[in-house]
Design a protein around this motif. Structure first.
Motif, mmCIF file in Angstrom:
data_model
loop_
_atom_site.group_PDB
_atom_site.id
_atom_site.type_symbol
_atom_site.label_atom_id
_atom_site.label_comp_id
_atom_site.label_asym_id
_atom_site.label_seq_id
_atom_site.Cartn_x
_atom_site.Cartn_y
_atom_site.Cartn_z
ATOM 1 N N LEU A 252 0.842 -1.188 0.000
ATOM 2 C CA LEU A 252 0.000 0.000 0.000
ATOM 3 C C LEU A 252 0.878 1.239 0.000
ATOM 4 C CD1 LEU A 252 -2.809 1.388 0.532
ATOM 5 C CD2 LEU A 252 -2.272 1.134 2.956
ATOM 6 N N GLY A 253 0.553 2.202 -0.835
ATOM 7 C CA GLY A 253 1.269 3.468 -0.862
ATOM 8 C C GLY A 253 0.303 4.610 -1.065
ATOM 9 N N VAL A 254 0.586 5.733 -0.432
ATOM 10 C CA VAL A 254 -0.235 6.930 -0.584
ATOM 11 C C VAL A 254 0.618 7.983 -1.278
ATOM 12 C CG1 VAL A 254 -1.546 8.730 0.591
ATOM 13 C CG2 VAL A 254 -1.576 6.392 1.473
ATOM 14 N N ALA A 255 0.139 8.462 -2.395
ATOM 15 C CA ALA A 255 0.847 9.508 -3.145
ATOM 16 C C ALA A 255 0.546 10.862 -2.512
ATOM 17 C CB ALA A 255 0.409 9.466 -4.605
ATOM 18 N N ALA A 256 0.737 11.900 -3.255
ATOM 19 C CA ALA A 256 0.480 13.253 -2.750
ATOM 20 C C ALA A 256 -0.980 13.391 -2.326
ATOM 21 C CB ALA A 256 0.819 14.275 -3.816
ATOM 22 N N SER A 257 -1.189 13.806 -1.098
ATOM 23 C CA SER A 257 -2.532 13.971 -0.558
ATOM 24 C C SER A 257 -2.449 14.848 0.680
ATOM 25 C CB SER A 257 -3.136 12.608 -0.194
ATOM 26 O OG SER A 257 -4.391 12.770 0.425
ATOM 27 N N ASP A 258 -3.442 15.685 0.866
ATOM 28 C CA ASP A 258 -3.488 16.475 2.094
ATOM 29 C C ASP A 258 -4.456 15.851 3.090
ATOM 30 O OD1 ASP A 258 -5.849 17.020 0.800
ATOM 31 O OD2 ASP A 258 -5.765 19.183 1.101
ATOM 32 N N GLN A 259 -4.846 14.592 2.830
ATOM 33 C CA GLN A 259 -5.805 13.887 3.675
ATOM 34 C C GLN A 259 -5.170 12.638 4.280
ATOM 35 O OE1 GLN A 259 -9.228 14.676 4.152
ATOM 36 N NE2 GLN A 259 -8.650 16.608 3.193
ATOM 37 N N LEU A 260 -5.653 12.256 5.450
ATOM 38 C CA LEU A 260 -5.306 10.968 6.024
ATOM 39 C C LEU A 260 -6.240 9.922 5.431
ATOM 40 C CD1 LEU A 260 -4.875 11.891 9.779
ATOM 41 C CD2 LEU A 260 -3.063 11.379 8.141
ATOM 42 N N HIS A 261 -5.750 8.715 5.276
ATOM 43 C CA HIS A 261 -6.559 7.612 4.776
ATOM 44 C C HIS A 261 -6.477 6.475 5.794
ATOM 45 C CE1 HIS A 261 -7.153 9.520 0.902
ATOM 46 N NE2 HIS A 261 -5.895 9.904 0.989
ATOM 47 N N THR A 262 -7.518 5.650 5.832
ATOM 48 C CA THR A 262 -7.556 4.514 6.746
ATOM 49 C C THR A 262 -7.753 3.252 5.923
ATOM 50 O OG1 THR A 262 -8.536 5.887 8.445
ATOM 51 C CG2 THR A 262 -8.708 3.529 8.752
ATOM 52 N N PHE A 263 -6.760 2.361 5.941
ATOM 53 C CA PHE A 263 -6.834 1.136 5.148
ATOM 54 C C PHE A 263 -7.387 0.003 5.991
ATOM 55 C CE2 PHE A 263 -5.131 -2.835 3.473
ATOM 56 C CZ PHE A 263 -5.581 -2.752 2.171
ATOM 57 N N THR A 264 -8.333 -0.738 5.422
ATOM 58 C CA THR A 264 -8.917 -1.885 6.112
ATOM 59 C C THR A 264 -9.236 -2.987 5.110
ATOM 60 O OG1 THR A 264 -10.653 -2.566 7.665
ATOM 61 C CG2 THR A 264 -11.291 -0.980 5.995
ATOM 62 N N VAL A 265 -9.148 -4.233 5.551
ATOM 63 C CA VAL A 265 -9.567 -5.388 4.762
ATOM 64 C C VAL A 265 -10.606 -6.116 5.609
ATOM 65 C CG1 VAL A 265 -8.874 -7.524 3.599
ATOM 66 C CG2 VAL A 265 -7.246 -5.627 3.774
ATOM 67 N N SER A 266 -11.847 -6.125 5.155
ATOM 68 C CA SER A 266 -12.906 -6.732 5.968
ATOM 69 C C SER A 266 -12.574 -8.187 6.287
ATOM 70 C CB SER A 266 -14.262 -6.628 5.257
ATOM 71 O OG SER A 266 -14.255 -7.351 4.047
ATOM 72 N N GLY A 267 -12.867 -8.585 7.522
ATOM 73 C CA GLY A 267 -12.677 -9.970 7.933
ATOM 74 C C GLY A 267 -11.240 -10.399 8.149
ATOM 75 N N HIS A 268 -10.293 -9.480 8.103
ATOM 76 C CA HIS A 268 -8.880 -9.828 8.227
ATOM 77 C C HIS A 268 -8.174 -8.907 9.224
ATOM 78 C CE1 HIS A 268 -9.819 -11.824 4.447
ATOM 79 N NE2 HIS A 268 -8.735 -12.552 4.642
ATOM 80 N N MET A 269 -7.083 -9.411 9.778
ATOM 81 C CA MET A 269 -6.203 -8.634 10.654
ATOM 82 C C MET A 269 -4.798 -8.695 10.080
ATOM 83 S SD MET A 269 -7.369 -9.961 14.438
ATOM 84 C CE MET A 269 -6.839 -11.632 14.062
ATOM 85 N N TYR A 270 -3.993 -7.716 10.487
ATOM 86 C CA TYR A 270 -2.597 -7.719 10.084
ATOM 87 C C TYR A 270 -1.767 -7.082 11.195
ATOM 88 C CZ TYR A 270 -4.341 -3.206 8.383
ATOM 89 O OH TYR A 270 -4.972 -2.000 8.270
ATOM 90 N N PRO A 271 -0.501 -7.502 11.349
ATOM 91 C CA PRO A 271 0.327 -6.960 12.420
ATOM 92 C C PRO A 271 0.775 -5.538 12.109
ATOM 93 C CG PRO A 271 1.565 -8.568 11.158
ATOM 94 C CD PRO A 271 0.174 -8.566 10.611
ATOM 95 N N LEU A 272 0.809 -4.715 13.148
ATOM 96 C CA LEU A 272 1.314 -3.358 13.016
ATOM 97 C C LEU A 272 2.779 -3.391 12.585
ATOM 98 C CD1 LEU A 272 0.918 -0.308 13.448
ATOM 99 C CD2 LEU A 272 1.524 -0.658 15.842
ATOM 100 N N GLU A 273 3.542 -4.322 13.145
ATOM 101 C CA GLU A 273 4.957 -4.476 12.808
ATOM 102 C C GLU A 273 5.194 -5.914 12.331
ATOM 103 O OE1 GLU A 273 7.539 -2.080 15.763
ATOM 104 O OE2 GLU A 273 5.798 -2.806 16.904
ATOM 105 N N PRO A 274 5.117 -6.151 11.023
ATOM 106 C CA PRO A 274 5.213 -7.527 10.506
ATOM 107 C C PRO A 274 6.491 -8.251 10.909
ATOM 108 C CG PRO A 274 4.588 -6.008 8.766
ATOM 109 C CD PRO A 274 4.905 -5.181 9.969
ATOM 110 N N GLU A 275 7.602 -7.525 11.049
ATOM 111 C CA GLU A 275 8.857 -8.193 11.417
ATOM 112 C C GLU A 275 8.839 -8.720 12.841
ATOM 113 O OE1 GLU A 275 9.086 -3.922 12.419
ATOM 114 O OE2 GLU A 275 8.563 -4.975 10.595
ATOM 115 N N MET A 276 7.821 -8.337 13.620
ATOM 116 C CA MET A 276 7.708 -8.817 15.002
ATOM 117 C C MET A 276 6.533 -9.789 15.148
ATOM 118 S SD MET A 276 8.542 -5.303 17.050
ATOM 119 C CE MET A 276 8.681 -6.092 18.639
#
Length: 130
Positions: free
Chosen positions: A33-57
């Motif tokens: 996931l990448g966010v290009a030029a934007s003056d807005q915050l975005h919130t990414f979600t995948v319904s029914g799934h979880m993901y680690p905040l820090e994948p290497e941990m």
């Protein structure tokens, strides 16, 4: 009326213009996931799934030091590797269609969404990873 669970069905509604990611149930999934030029915050979600905040941990068995997320705020210039816990369909490997999107409704309505289509393994279509 449409059958239960058919809100994202291409059979019922046709294929959307939004991107469709496909994977067999249980296959490892990383969404870059990448966010290009934007003056807005975005919130990414995948319904029914979880993901680690820090994948290497997080490896799911011996190392579980990272918090699990169901959504994550991202901003301009930020990139993330979203590694879905349990792979496609989550830890229980449920087949079906899952929306991935910006959690802010105006952005979803503007087209920032897609479908993660999790197929029953062995049902044809794409081949599972080795």
């Amino acid at each position: 009326t449409q059958p239960a669970g058919a809100a994202l069905s291409s059979v019922v509604h046709g294929h959307p213009a939004a991107p469709i990611l496909e994977a067999p149930a249980g296959d490892p999934v990383v969404i870059r996931l990448g966010v290009a030029a934007s003056d807005q915050l975005h919130t990414f979600t995948v319904s029914g799934h979880m993901y680690p905040l820090e994948p290497e941990m997080w490896n799911g068995t011996t190392d579980r030091r990272s918090q699990l997320m169901t959504s994550r705020t991202v901003t301009a210039g930020q990139t993330l590797d979203i590694e879905l816990v349990g792979g496609a369909g989550g830890p229980l490997h449920y087949a079906g269609d899952y929306a991935y999107r910006d959690g802010r409704q105006p952005w979803t309505q503007a087209g920032m969404w897609g479908i993660l289509r999790v197929q029953v393994t062995g049902s044809g279509g794409i081949i599972p990873l080795p």
